[in-house]
Enzyme design. Structure first.
Site, mmCIF file in Angstrom:
data_model
loop_
_atom_site.group_PDB
_atom_site.id
_atom_site.type_symbol
_atom_site.label_atom_id
_atom_site.label_comp_id
_atom_site.label_asym_id
_atom_site.label_seq_id
_atom_site.Cartn_x
_atom_site.Cartn_y
_atom_site.Cartn_z
ATOM 1 N N GLU A 1 0.807 -1.027 -0.070
ATOM 2 C CA GLU A 1 0.118 0.123 -0.093
ATOM 3 C C GLU A 1 0.857 1.205 -0.084
ATOM 4 O OE1 GLU A 1 -2.912 -0.322 3.035
ATOM 5 O OE2 GLU A 1 -3.891 -1.819 2.237
ATOM 6 N N GLU B 1 -4.130 -8.982 0.130
ATOM 7 C CA GLU B 1 -4.542 -8.817 1.473
ATOM 8 C C GLU B 1 -6.099 -8.631 1.637
ATOM 9 O OE1 GLU B 1 -2.299 -5.877 3.666
ATOM 10 O OE2 GLU B 1 -3.918 -5.382 4.687
HETATM 11 C C1 GAL Z 1 -4.216 -2.501 5.440
HETATM 12 C C2 GAL Z 1 -2.791 -2.540 5.760
HETATM 13 C C3 GAL Z 1 -2.235 -3.380 6.966
HETATM 14 C C4 GAL Z 1 -3.453 -2.950 8.120
HETATM 15 C C5 GAL Z 1 -4.835 -3.475 7.775
HETATM 16 C C6 GAL Z 1 -5.794 -3.398 8.586
HETATM 17 O O1 GAL Z 1 -4.730 -1.662 4.751
HETATM 18 O O2 GAL Z 1 -2.118 -3.014 4.686
HETATM 19 O O3 GAL Z 1 -1.172 -2.965 7.546
HETATM 20 O O4 GAL Z 1 -3.525 -1.763 8.526
HETATM 21 O O5 GAL Z 1 -4.934 -2.539 6.495
HETATM 22 O O6 GAL Z 1 -7.128 -3.752 8.149
#
Ligand code: GAL
Length: 805
Positions: free
Chosen positions: A423, A500
């Site tokens: 991100e 993710e």
């Molecule tokens: C994502 C990020 C992670 C964590 C996660 C929580 O966007 O990459 O590090 O913050 O959200 O939902």
């Protein structure tokens, strides 16, 4: 022809071995350098001097994390990124002697990770600084050592500027340290690179590049021997060459070998070979270096997703953060093995090393246990995410850090993707194009065998400059599962992975009725209409506004063949990011397993879908108020239906319809026994019972091992609960349990998985939460059996014994 050559090589090797019995110098010596360090919080620049008095410094064994020893503080400048624990500065120091006879050797010190801004001094001389707390590094000590006399090594650690990373980092020398001694002619640092240009069960090709350092003042001639051993240490291929190297330089030599009847590495049977590299000078063995080797091939396809060894395989992954719960970021192979075992038993076949380089032990165990790894280098580039993060070091360090990261990890067969960032802010900025190209080029120059990816959030092409660079081989997308269906059209011909997903929230053992999906407020930072005790319901019903419930996400991924797979955020709760709650919440709610390593219910949803285990899991517990309406859920597989009974009376048969991932009943509570039976073709598959627990009658202790080693590292995790006279767990118990450990162990951590528990992880007691807590005991080096005594209130204490060998 080839046959003759092999026979010749074998004879030569036999000759070399017989000579070396008489003339063997001690080749490479790798010593554990973790013991007997002095440590003190604060800044002590004078401690680099030999005569500095450290009598008031602590003596400890590394790895060590001082943050985890501290107290939670609402006003801590680490804020929620580090779970409100302290950071600051600290110094480590160790005095050691080196035999006078080692003057002719090269002696270096290897640090697997120091958080952060370390500076290492040997006998008063600075060897260098390393801002990046996640990176492994080493220094050559040889020119500065006092041979046959005392030497002082001092390490300054400055983790003061906060917040500086996401998420919990810990502070100090939190990974292992080794002293490596070799002859002046030796395999260089991370000096082997092994690839397998052709892989098949009949015959595979191995290409080995060995970088040799010659620290001597003269040119050398030597024999380079490569030997490939199978898992039973039987030699399956070898190669010998005579080489030359000039003085004070390094050179890369190449050996190509064939391995017949190759055993492939896969996630069910992670078969590992070893490459043994030996250097002989005039028939004397001067170095001996081992590299793990796995034969596998894989492919990402824009239509069919991922395949491993030609077999279509969905990447069923979890993102893991590097902390070890109550141990903080202290790295310990036993803690890592426990985490990975839990994930393996759930059915996960992949790990994303979010968002920074993890430890050597983590990488090694992924090879050994069969996980597909997405190895990730950075969470930020030049543009910051938090005030004092890596963006400050980017210009000076990113090239070297990326090179070191790839060189350290490129021999792991488990690694199948290089992620250059998570991100990253530059995806929204045109500078992202050049940086992506630069990083991808560095990666490819060191390893062209694996795709380069990045975890992106923006899926509008015109707005995503990292994508526009054209330098990614594989597109990783975080969240927005509703958009997946459009990706094949939007990103024509691209290989895609859900890097993710999910970010649903749960507190183990806490249940809110009625069930039904709840997102948190759409405005990030607005007060959360959550529970007054900072819990979140353990039904899979609360999700972040950017994420999905576990079921929503998996239903989507399951159907998209083009999608290589998914990495769930996260396998375990981690310290930091207690979103959406403010202090006193101090650890995350996103884990499938809580911070103590106790599975939440949704663990069994994954197990029913991802593993080949037969599953029937019903929840919640069965201690409610009379007549209260309770949602009873069941996750099951390998069956057509499940029938639920309350005190022997059937509450009906249900089965999953369409793409359901669970079934549920609304049940009016009455005390007694809730029982579920799953059946296939009318035959019982599994039965599960939950009983209403009565008064507590004893403390129950369950250790995950019956025997540990007396090596000062081995761990045993004990799960603690109170049970009634019939052995039923009291699901709402909150008793404070006191621990006493005697014999060959010491208590190194306690936890109950409650995200807002502000008691120290290092206390000698722990409150049960949702009926459970854990105590972590570590070998103290004594060869005596360990007794753990647990006591509370009026109950009789329970003692268990763990053997030590
Ligand atoms: C994502 C990020 C992670 C964590 C996660 C929580 O966007 O990459 O590090 O913050 O959200 O939902």
């Amino acid at each position: 022809m080839i046959k003759h050559k092999n026979i010749f090589q074998k004879v030569t090797i036999a000759l070399l071995f017989s000579i070396s019995i008489f003339a063997q110098k001690q080749a490479r010596i790798v010593e554990d350098f973790n013991k007997n360090w002095n440590f003190k919080l604060g800044d002590y620049p004078e401690a680099v001097n030999a005569n500095y008095n450290v009598s008031d410094w602590r003596i400890l064994q590394l790895p060590h994390d001082w943050s985890i020893e501290g107290t939670f503080d609402k006003d801590s400048k680490t804020k929620q990124a580090q779970g409100f624990l302290p950071a600051g500065k600290g110094w480590y120091r160790k005095v050691f002697t080196i035999p006078a006879s080692w003057k002719s050797k090269t002696i270096s010190i290897e640090f697997d990770g120091v958080f952060k801004n370390s500076e290492v001094f040997i006998n008063g001389k600075s060897l260098g600084i390393r801002p990046n707390g996640y990176i492994s590094f080493s220094y050559d000590l040889s020119p500065y050592l006092n041979y046959g006399q005392a030497n002082t090594i001092a390490v300054k650690v400055d983790n003061d500027a906060q917040p500086n990373s996401r998420w919990y980092t810990g502070s100090g020398i939190y990974r292992n340290v080794r002293l490596v001694t070799s002859e002046k002619l030796h395999v260089g640092k991370w000096g082997t690179f092994v690839t397998t240009p052709e892989v098949s069960t009949k015959q595979s090709k191995v290409h080995l590049e060995v970088t040799i350092d010659n620290d001597n003042d003269t040119a050398r001639e030597f024999t380079l021997v490569t030997s490939i051993l199978d898992a039973k240490n039987k030699e399956v291929a070898n190669k010998i060459s005579t080489e030359k190297i000039e003085a004070k330089t390094f050179e890369t030599k190449v050996h190509n070998l064939d391995v017949l009847e190759t055993q492939l590495w896969n996630t069910e049977n992670p078969y590992l070979y070893k490459v043994i590299t030996k250097i002989y000078e005039k028939s004397v063995l001067v170095d001996n270096y081992e590299t793990a080797l796995g034969f596998r091939f894989f492919n990402f396809d824009s239509e069919k997703g991922f395949s491993l060894n030609g077999k279509p395989t969905k990447i069923l992954g979890v993102c893991l953060h590097h902390d070890n719960g109550a141990l903080g970021s202290v790295e310990n192979i036993h803690a890592v093995r426990r985490k990975l075992t839990l994930m393996k038993e759930m059915g996960a076949n992949a790990i994303r090393m979010s968002h920074n380089p993890h430890s050597l032990e983590m990488m090694q165990l992924c090879d050994e246990m069969g996980f597909i790894v997405q190895d990730e280098a950075f969470d930020v580039w030049k543009k910051k995410k938090v005030t004092n993060d890596y963006h400050k070091d980017w210009d000076a360090w990113h090239k070297q850090d990326l090179v070191d990261f790839i060189k350290r990890d490129r021999n792991h067969p488990s690694v199948m993707m290089w992620s250059i960032g998570n991100e990253i802010r530059e995806q929204f900025d045109s500078t992202g194009i050049a940086i992506t190209r630069e990083l991808a080029k560095i990666v490819k120059s060191l390893d062209a065998t694996r795709p380069v990816t990045s975890a992106l959030t923006e899926n509008i092409i015109e707005k995503n400059f990292i994508y526009q660079s054209g330098a990614l081989d594989l597109l990783g997308f975080n969240y927005k599962h509703e958009d997946y269906k459009d990706f094949p059209e939007r990103f024509k011909g691209q290989k895609i992975l859900a890097s993710e997903s999910v970010s649903a929230l749960e507190t183990r053992g806490h249940y809110d009725f009625p069930d039904g999906i709840k997102a948190w407020p759409t405005k990030h930072g607005a007060a959360f209409d959550g529970n007054a005790d900072w819990t979140v319901s353990a039904y899979d019903q609360v999700k972040s506004y950017w994420g999905a419930t576990h079921e929503e996400n998996w239903k989507t991924i399951k159907k998209q063949d083009f999608m290589a797979g998914t990495f769930i955020w996260t396998g375990f709760d981690y310290i930091g990011e207690p979103d959406p709650y403010p202090y006193p919440a101090r650890s995350s709610y996103f884990g499938i397993v809580d911070l103590a390593g106790l599975p939440k219910d949704v663990y069994y949803m994954y197990q029913s879908e991802w593993s080949n285990k037969t599953v029937l899991h019903i929840f919640p517990h069965w201690n409610w108020k009379k007549d209260q309406e309770v949602d009873v859920w069941a996750y099951y597989n390998n069956a057509d239906e499940v029938e639920l009974f309350l005190n022997g009376k059937s509450l009906g048969i249900k089965s999953k319809q369409n793409d359901d991932l669970h079934i549920s009943w609304k049940v009016k509570f009455e005390p007694g026994m809730l029982k579920a039976i799953s059946r296939k073709n009318g035959k019982v598959v599994l039965e599960k019972e939950i009983h209403t627990a009565g008064e507590a009658s004893k403390i129950d202790l369950k250790a995950d091992k019956t025997i540990i080693k007396n090596d000062t590292y081995d761990l045993v995790y004990v799960t603690v609960s109170t049970v009634d006279i019939d052995g039923n767990l009291l699901p709402n118990a909150t008793d404070l349990i006191n621990f006493e450990v005697t014999g060959g162990g010491k208590l190194v951590g306690v936890d109950n998985g409650y995200q807002a528990n502000l008691d120290s992880f290092k206390a000698n007691s722990c409150k049960l939460f949702s009926g459970k807590c854990i105590a972590i005991i570590q070998s103290n080096g004594k060869k005596e059996n360990i007794q753990l005594k647990a006591s509370t209130g009026n109950l009789q204490a329970t003692i268990i014994e763990v053997k030590v060998k």
